[in-house]
Motif scaffolding. Structure first.
Motif, PDB file in Angstrom:
ATOM      1  N   GLU A   1       0.834  -1.202   0.000  1.00  0.00           N
ATOM      2  CA  GLU A   1       0.000   0.000   0.000  1.00  0.00           C
ATOM      3  C   GLU A   1       0.871   1.256   0.000  1.00  0.00           C
ATOM      4  N   GLU A   2       1.999   1.206   0.706  1.00  0.00           N
ATOM      5  CA  GLU A   2       2.934   2.340   0.692  1.00  0.00           C
ATOM      6  C   GLU A   2       3.504   2.555  -0.708  1.00  0.00           C
TER       7      GLU A   2
ATOM      8  N   LEU B   1       0.605   4.153  -2.736  1.00  0.00           N
ATOM      9  CA  LEU B   1       0.425   5.570  -2.420  1.00  0.00           C
ATOM     10  C   LEU B   1       1.600   6.411  -2.905  1.00  0.00           C
TER      11      LEU B   1
ATOM     12  N   GLU C   1       1.246   7.023  -6.588  1.00  0.00           N
ATOM     13  CA  GLU C   1       0.219   8.026  -6.881  1.00  0.00           C
ATOM     14  C   GLU C   1       0.747   9.440  -6.705  1.00  0.00           C
ATOM     15  N   ASN C   2       1.609   9.618  -5.695  1.00  0.00           N
ATOM     16  CA  ASN C   2       2.118  10.952  -5.357  1.00  0.00           C
ATOM     17  C   ASN C   2       3.483  11.252  -5.979  1.00  0.00           C
TER      18      ASN C   2
END
Length: 124
Positions: free
Chosen positions: A94-95, A98, A101-102
């Protein structure tokens, strides 16, 4: 009202006493082999499954049933370790998600390396 409470208490105590007798009739419990790492857990899982498969090849004897019973403890321990490690693996992934995405290049590089280190242990 008091009669209902007494009846409920009697049923509860009877149920608990039957459970206690059932536990006394169960065979002794074993600890099974423990895995200190994911690598060990995967190896225990693999070898224990192979042994279980071998035990199931012929007719089941009382001795085979005892071996199977003991083996299930090792399999349960291995699965528990694998589960705890893969729960953490999901969080690391998940890290990575994320971070991608960023556009956080450093985070993705670091977390993806952690992810792959653990993930490759599962698919060797």
């Amino acid at each position: 009202m008091k009669t209902t409470a007494s009846l409920i208490l009697t049923i509860l105590l009877t149920t608990l006493s039957f459970a206690s007798v059932a536990d006394e009739q169960r065979p002794d419990h074993f600890k099974g082999q423990q895995a200190a790492s994911l690598t060990e857990a995967v190896e225990l899982f693999r070898t224990s499954n192979q042994k279980l498969k071998q035990l199931l090849q012929g007719d089941l004897s009382p001795e085979a049933m005892v071996e199977i019973h003991q083996l299930t403890y090792t399999l349960e321990n291995a699965l528990e370790k694998i589960h705890s490690e893969t729960t953490e693996l999901k969080e690391v992934l998940e890290e990575v998600h994320l971070g991608s995405e960023n556009m956080d290049f450093a985070k993705v590089k670091k977390q993806a390396a952690r992810y792959l280190d653990t993930a490759t242990t599962l698919v060797k």
